[in-house]
Design an enzyme around this catalytic site. Structure first.
Site, PDB file in Angstrom:
ATOM      1  N   HIS A  72      67.025  49.584 -28.652  1.00 56.72           N
ATOM      2  CA  HIS A  72      65.747  50.126 -29.131  1.00 56.72           C
ATOM      3  C   HIS A  72      65.405  49.564 -30.506  1.00 56.72           C
ATOM      4  O   HIS A  72      66.252  49.542 -31.401  1.00 56.72           O
ATOM      5  CB  HIS A  72      65.823  51.659 -29.226  1.00 56.72           C
ATOM      6  CG  HIS A  72      65.774  52.348 -27.911  1.00 56.72           C
ATOM      7  ND1 HIS A  72      64.802  53.245 -27.561  1.00 56.72           N
ATOM      8  CD2 HIS A  72      66.581  52.241 -26.822  1.00 56.72           C
ATOM      9  CE1 HIS A  72      64.995  53.682 -26.332  1.00 56.72           C
ATOM     10  NE2 HIS A  72      66.082  53.084 -25.855  1.00 56.72           N
ATOM     11  N   TYR A 200      62.241  62.491 -32.489  1.00 56.61           N
ATOM     12  CA  TYR A 200      62.798  63.652 -33.194  1.00 56.61           C
ATOM     13  C   TYR A 200      61.603  64.444 -33.733  1.00 56.61           C
ATOM     14  O   TYR A 200      60.735  63.859 -34.388  1.00 56.61           O
ATOM     15  CB  TYR A 200      63.635  63.199 -34.387  1.00 56.61           C
ATOM     16  CG  TYR A 200      64.904  62.468 -34.065  1.00 56.61           C
ATOM     17  CD1 TYR A 200      64.901  61.105 -33.747  1.00 56.61           C
ATOM     18  CD2 TYR A 200      66.129  63.121 -34.107  1.00 56.61           C
ATOM     19  CE1 TYR A 200      66.084  60.427 -33.477  1.00 56.61           C
ATOM     20  CE2 TYR A 200      67.313  62.440 -33.842  1.00 56.61           C
ATOM     21  CZ  TYR A 200      67.286  61.109 -33.528  1.00 56.61           C
ATOM     22  OH  TYR A 200      68.461  60.443 -33.264  1.00 56.61           O
ATOM     23  N   PRO A 292      74.766  66.557 -34.458  1.00 55.72           N
ATOM     24  CA  PRO A 292      74.330  65.388 -33.659  1.00 55.72           C
ATOM     25  C   PRO A 292      73.001  64.773 -34.120  1.00 55.72           C
ATOM     26  O   PRO A 292      72.628  63.714 -33.642  1.00 55.72           O
ATOM     27  CB  PRO A 292      74.208  65.946 -32.252  1.00 55.72           C
ATOM     28  CG  PRO A 292      74.019  67.404 -32.425  1.00 55.72           C
ATOM     29  CD  PRO A 292      74.748  67.788 -33.669  1.00 55.72           C
ATOM     30  N   LYS A 296      75.847  60.326 -35.025  1.00 58.97           N
ATOM     31  CA  LYS A 296      76.955  59.635 -35.685  1.00 58.97           C
ATOM     32  C   LYS A 296      78.327  59.950 -35.118  1.00 58.97           C
ATOM     33  O   LYS A 296      79.296  59.269 -35.440  1.00 58.97           O
ATOM     34  CB  LYS A 296      76.948  59.990 -37.184  1.00 58.97           C
ATOM     35  CG  LYS A 296      75.768  59.402 -37.946  1.00 58.97           C
ATOM     36  CD  LYS A 296      75.719  57.886 -37.855  1.00 58.97           C
ATOM     37  CE  LYS A 296      74.490  57.315 -38.524  1.00 58.97           C
ATOM     38  NZ  LYS A 296      74.313  55.882 -38.196  1.00 58.97           N
ATOM     39  N   TYR A 384      70.667  54.752 -39.928  1.00 57.44           N
ATOM     40  CA  TYR A 384      70.646  55.109 -38.505  1.00 57.44           C
ATOM     41  C   TYR A 384      71.334  54.032 -37.653  1.00 57.44           C
ATOM     42  O   TYR A 384      72.141  54.330 -36.779  1.00 57.44           O
ATOM     43  CB  TYR A 384      69.195  55.293 -38.038  1.00 57.44           C
ATOM     44  CG  TYR A 384      69.067  55.974 -36.690  1.00 57.44           C
ATOM     45  CD1 TYR A 384      69.032  55.221 -35.508  1.00 57.44           C
ATOM     46  CD2 TYR A 384      69.000  57.359 -36.585  1.00 57.44           C
ATOM     47  CE1 TYR A 384      68.931  55.836 -34.272  1.00 57.44           C
ATOM     48  CE2 TYR A 384      68.884  57.979 -35.351  1.00 57.44           C
ATOM     49  CZ  TYR A 384      68.859  57.219 -34.204  1.00 57.44           C
ATOM     50  OH  TYR A 384      68.766  57.835 -32.975  1.00 57.44           O
TER      51      TYR A 384
END
Ligand code: APR
Ligand code: PHB
Length: 390
Positions: A72, A200, A292, A296, A384
């Protein structure tokens, strides 16, 4: 039995360490409490940092990930039911995120172990570690009704948060850090096509997340009160609550369907220091847990194993123990970076019970600042996708 490294736990950390030690021709044994099928059916994470992708490829178990995984270029942050911020991971950092289920990686690792002829001992009962501060540590366990002992040079505690390894470090030698979050994540799997990118969402009703496993398997989450049970959440309630927490145009794109898995997970940040005691070395969830939100958990297991395996390879190749001596501090440096990022993402995106209007404003302003600043987006993106190993 006698081996060089006794690995406790055959989750991602233990199984990946086994694969890398096999490649380096370092003999080892893996002891797993559960059955192989039990481990393979656990629904877990689904996002790999690019650093993890590189470690998995280097270990020779990346073929199916590269074939079936989904790289992605971006993730979406949504808030207030109307704002959407694409965070351009690849454009900002040159690295992507790989969506590939932990259960798929586990399958790849077990199939590699089968090809390698690795001693993966499942259903190992009463595993216990002994004399870890001596030069001749050993592990005892019971298997098929027979009490067994493995003498070794090192014990790798890859047995997760509920394992026995961490407790083998005396409390007087161990420092634990913990934060429990006042909410949980209700997650479902549905055999429906996922959205094209992860979303998110921060909403006054609570956090939500739209994720993926494969083109016909989706993973969704909503924040829920920690005292809830899955009986409180019909599929219809889940889908309508998720939609209510998303901007309408995103909610309208979600293909709903019956859940094939539904569970509630608590959220905590936890770190135990040090990650080495004598010839016992901890890796993965045995030493740390992250909420979560930052995706990670699996990636920290991979990074611990990368550092530990490099240290063990140097020790067995030329007697160089510097990596082992440095392992705990090197691993904890990356652990704390990911613990902080996961805490920050969790604090930014969730509705905390009892939060004041001031705290809500702080969340909204931080999201607006992210939207206005390429520097802020780059900071989020590089954390990220995972900072490269030095
Ligand atoms: N003896 C042998 N095996 C044990 C024992 C024991 N006493 N206790 C636990 N185990 C096994 C568990 O059954 C499990 O298969 O150790 C394994 C630990 O695996 P994980 O808990 O998955 O931890 P880790 O390998 O560090 O991977 C972390 O997995 O749980 C997720 O969210 C977590 O994605 C993260 C990743
Ligand atoms: C998942 O797909 O399970 C997932 C993705 C991103 C997260 C957490 C979980 O931050």
């Amino acid at each position: 039995m006698r081996t060089s490294v006794a690995i406790i736990g055959a989750g991602p950390a233990g199984a990946l360490l086994s694969q890398i030690l096999h490649n380096a021709e370092i003999d080892h044994v893996v002891l797993e409490r559960q059955t192989r099928d039990y481990v393979l059916t656990r629904i877990r994470a689904g996002v790999l940092e690019w650093s993890s992708v590189e470690v998995i490829r280097a270990a020779g178990v990346g073929d199916r990930m590269d074939a079936d995984g989904d790289a992605h270029d971006l993730i979406n942050l949504a808030w207030g039911g109307k704002h959407v911020l694409p965070v351009q991971l690849k454009a900002l950092t040159g690295r992507q995120m790989m969506a590939y289920g932990q259960t798929e990686l586990q399958q790849d690792l077990y199939e590699a172990a089968d090809r390698n002829g690795t001693a993966l001992i499942f259903s190992a009962e009463n595993v216990a570690v002994h004399d870890v501060t001596s030069d001749s540590p050993y592990v005892t366990f019971r298997h098929n009704g027979v009490d067994e002992r493995i003498d070794c040079d090192y014990i790798a505690g890859c047995d997760g948060f509920h394992g026995v390894s961490r407790a083998a470090i005396p409390e007087s030698e161990r420092t634990e850090f913990e934060r429990i979050y006042p909410f949980g994540w209700l997650g479902i799997l549905s055999e429906t096509p996922p959205l094209p990118h992860l979303v998110y969402t921060n909403h006054e009703r609570g956090f939500g997340l739209c994720s993926t496993r494969n083109p016909m398997l989706s993973r969704y989450y909503v924040q829920c009160p920690i005292e809830d049970s899955i009986d409180d959440w019909s599929d219809d309630r889940f889908w309508s609550e998720l939609a209510a927490r998303l901007p309408t145009h995103i909610a309208n794109d979600i293909v709903t369907g019956p859940s094939i898995e539904k569970s509630i997970a608590p959220l905590r940040s936890f770190v135990a220091e040090p990650m080495r005691h004598g010839n016992l070395l901890l890796a993965g969830d045995s030493a740390h847990i992250v909420p979560p939100t930052g995706a990670k958990g699996l990636n920290l297991a991979v990074s611990d194993v990368h550092l530990l395996s490099q240290a063990l390879i140097a020790r067995y190749a030329n007697g160089d123990t510097a990596g082992l001596d440095q392992y705990s501090s090197d691993a904890l440096h990356r652990v704390w970076a990911s613990v902080r990022f996961s805490w920050w993402m969790t604090t930014l995106l969730h509705r905390f019970p009892g939060a004041t209007d001031f705290e809500q404003r702080m969340q909204e302003r931080e999201l607006e600042y992210l939207a206005s600043s390429a520097a802020a987006q780059t900071s989020l993106a590089e954390q990220y996708v995972g900072v490269p190993f030095v």
